[in-house]
Design a protein around this motif. Structure first.
Motif, PDB file in Angstrom:
ATOM      1  N   TYR A 104       0.952  -1.194  -0.014  1.00 59.93           N
ATOM      2  CA  TYR A 104      -0.053  -0.139   0.021  1.00 59.93           C
ATOM      3  C   TYR A 104       1.075   1.285   0.079  1.00 59.93           C
ATOM      4  O   TYR A 104       2.116   1.050   0.387  1.00 59.93           O
ATOM      5  N   LEU A 108      -0.499   7.311   2.757  1.00 59.01           N
ATOM      6  CA  LEU A 108      -1.860   7.243   3.003  1.00 59.01           C
ATOM      7  C   LEU A 108      -1.779   7.699   4.331  1.00 59.01           C
ATOM      8  O   LEU A 108      -1.206   7.348   5.229  1.00 59.01           O
ATOM      9  N   VAL A 112      -6.608   5.272   7.238  1.00 55.12           N
ATOM     10  CA  VAL A 112      -6.807   4.180   5.929  1.00 55.12           C
ATOM     11  C   VAL A 112      -5.993   3.185   6.040  1.00 55.12           C
ATOM     12  O   VAL A 112      -6.268   2.100   5.634  1.00 55.12           O
ATOM     13  N   ILE A 113      -4.686   3.495   6.378  1.00 53.63           N
ATOM     14  CA  ILE A 113      -3.812   2.119   6.504  1.00 53.63           C
ATOM     15  C   ILE A 113      -4.086   1.122   7.621  1.00 53.63           C
ATOM     16  O   ILE A 113      -4.200   0.046   7.441  1.00 53.63           O
ATOM     17  N   THR A 164      -9.882   2.696  -2.204  1.00 56.31           N
ATOM     18  CA  THR A 164      -8.784   2.291  -1.495  1.00 56.31           C
ATOM     19  C   THR A 164      -8.421   0.839  -2.088  1.00 56.31           C
ATOM     20  O   THR A 164      -7.081   0.656  -2.303  1.00 56.31           O
ATOM     21  N   LEU A 167      -6.062   1.123  -4.836  1.00 53.38           N
ATOM     22  CA  LEU A 167      -4.402   1.723  -4.488  1.00 53.38           C
ATOM     23  C   LEU A 167      -3.578   0.549  -3.945  1.00 53.38           C
ATOM     24  O   LEU A 167      -2.380   0.798  -3.606  1.00 53.38           O
TER      25      LEU A 167
END
Length: 183
Positions: A104, A108, A112-113, A164, A167
């Motif tokens: 990822y 970010l 979100v992570i 998401t 990504l």
């Protein structure tokens, strides 16, 4: 041999195999919780991406055997000495596993992570729970990779929002390592 898989509480459980079976149908299986919590999850830097990885299923203590030619120096009458070849067995143990990596972007937002990792853990646990039963022998791990990938993808995609998910990259692979040969 020891077979470990990622369980529903995020810890690894062990499938204990008694009386090593010649085929999967001949063995008795029992699930026992792992006593020590392993360092099962890690994040590594990889250029502009971070990597979260875990083992889905692992089989350790797998015996490996090979035969090689050894030589013994023997004394013979008249000529002196001669090297006589003979077969000698060599052994070692190995570890086989199915590994999941989730890549990822490193830039970010933290929440979100956290969501990506939460969804990855849930999907990994789901995939590991289904494939673990069929992976009691190391030769069964490579054929399980496509199934693990499909199970993980389905659960992971349903957990994340579409933006998401686009990504994030991921891979499920078969890995193997062995110790030194003892001859």
């Amino acid at each position: 041999m020891e077979v470990k898989y990622l369980s529903d509480n995020g810890e690894f459980k062990t499938l204990e195999i008694s009386n090593l079976p010649s085929s999967p149908a001949n063995g008795a299986l029992a699930v026992a919780p792992e006593t020590a919590i392993p360092a099962d999850f890690s994040a590594e830097e990889a250029s502009e991406k971070k990597v979260w990885k875990t083992d889905l299923v692992s089989v350790s203590g797998v015996p490996e055997i090979k035969e090689q030619t050894c030589y013994k120096r023997v004394r013979i009458p008249g000529d002196g000495n001669m090297n006589v070849p003979y077969p000698c067995p060599c052994t070692r143990t190995g570890r086989h596993w199915i590994e999941l990596k989730v890549f990822y972007p490193s830039d970010l937002a933290g929440d979100v992570i956290d969501n990506i990792i939460k969804c990855a853990k849930e999907a990994a646990i789901y995939a590991a729970g289904i494939i673990a039963v069929g992976c009691i022998a190391p030769e069964l791990l490579p054929p399980a990779v496509p199934t693990a990938q499909a199970l993980f993808t389905d659960k992971f995609k349903n957990c994340l929002i579409e933006e998401t998910f686009k990504l994030v990259d991921y891979s499920v692979s078969y890995e193997h390592e062995s110790g030194d040969w003892n001859c």
